[in-house]
Design an enzyme around this catalytic site. Sequence first.
Site, PDB file in Angstrom:
ATOM      1  N   GLU A  60      60.727  24.347  44.629  1.00 12.24           N
ATOM      2  CA  GLU A  60      60.511  25.661  44.035  1.00 12.24           C
ATOM      3  C   GLU A  60      61.195  25.801  42.679  1.00 12.24           C
ATOM      4  O   GLU A  60      60.650  26.428  41.758  1.00 12.24           O
ATOM      5  CB  GLU A  60      60.995  26.754  44.982  1.00 12.24           C
ATOM      6  N   HIS A 129      60.133  32.435  56.618  1.00  8.22           N
ATOM      7  CA  HIS A 129      58.708  32.493  56.301  1.00  8.22           C
ATOM      8  C   HIS A 129      58.171  33.931  56.294  1.00  8.22           C
ATOM      9  O   HIS A 129      57.148  34.194  55.657  1.00  8.22           O
ATOM     10  CB  HIS A 129      57.897  31.668  57.303  1.00  8.22           C
TER      11      HIS A 129
END
Length: 325
Positions: A60, A129
């Site tokens: 990321e 998540h």
Amino acid sequence: MAKKTYIKAITEGIDIALAEDPKTLVFGEDVGKNGGVFRATNGLQTKYGKDRVFSTPLAESGILGMSIGLAATGWRPIPEIQFMGFTFEAMDSIAGQMSRVRFQYNGTKNMPITIRTPYGGGTHTAELHGDDLENFFVGIPGLRVVTPSSAYDAKGLVISAIENNDPVLFLENLRLYRSVKGEVPDDKYTVPLDKANVVQEGSDVTIVTYGGMVPEAVKAAKKLAKDNISAEVIDLRSLYPLDTDTIFESIKKTHHVVIVQESQKMAGVGAQVASAISEGAIMYLDAPITRVAAPNSVYPFPMAEDVWLPRAKEVEDAARQVVNY
């Protein structure tokens, strides 16, 4: 107009942006051939090629670091962070770099980056998540934070976000991806950033919310209507900057307000809305500001998720409380 899912509407919006501007790029983990973990970019690599829609390594910090470099050299990146919890790996790129460029360069340089990421509970995902982390981002100057709750808004807002010259964190509610459908034009249209939407008009109580809690607020409003309590439901859509004018106008009419958020109560979007009301519209209220939010705890494992998440019944009860104050 055809009825489309929330996620299909987002795909169409990205497709239009890619077609109109050859300097627009889509990239992230698995977004190329696979079309993303939720298939939000399905078919776009085939249509626009591997140079404009491509998968990246699972990094990321690299995805958003590259976005900054591309934006600085004339590109318009649309990076995807696969789940919002993974933004922790790239916080410096968001809070320490891209959001400060306009300030650092006295408005002479832009960072037209639209960071797409799914968030929110109700689908029993693994840890990190489903977390609602918008509270971390709404206090970052220079960063717009946007989250649609309908298919129509999803397409119009993603196009507006991509065309905007500021960095935008575009939050897509996981639970709404395929559970929400609505009429969506095939052609291009935009929905304005920084503007709330009155989803349902009412006269007795204002319910201010966003994202996955909008359907819950609408459910609560229908229950309240059976007892002749008319609830006005406002979808913030843009979490930063906030459209306080729409909220204030509603409160002047209803004189009661309930603020609903899916994320933890402490230091959240709801707290900012409550503060803004206290400063700008408190004299119009006939009852205290009431808030419905998740507990101040770590986002739970899937088996406890349904107990942890706010639901329509809590919103309904809160609205009854303020109306009968």
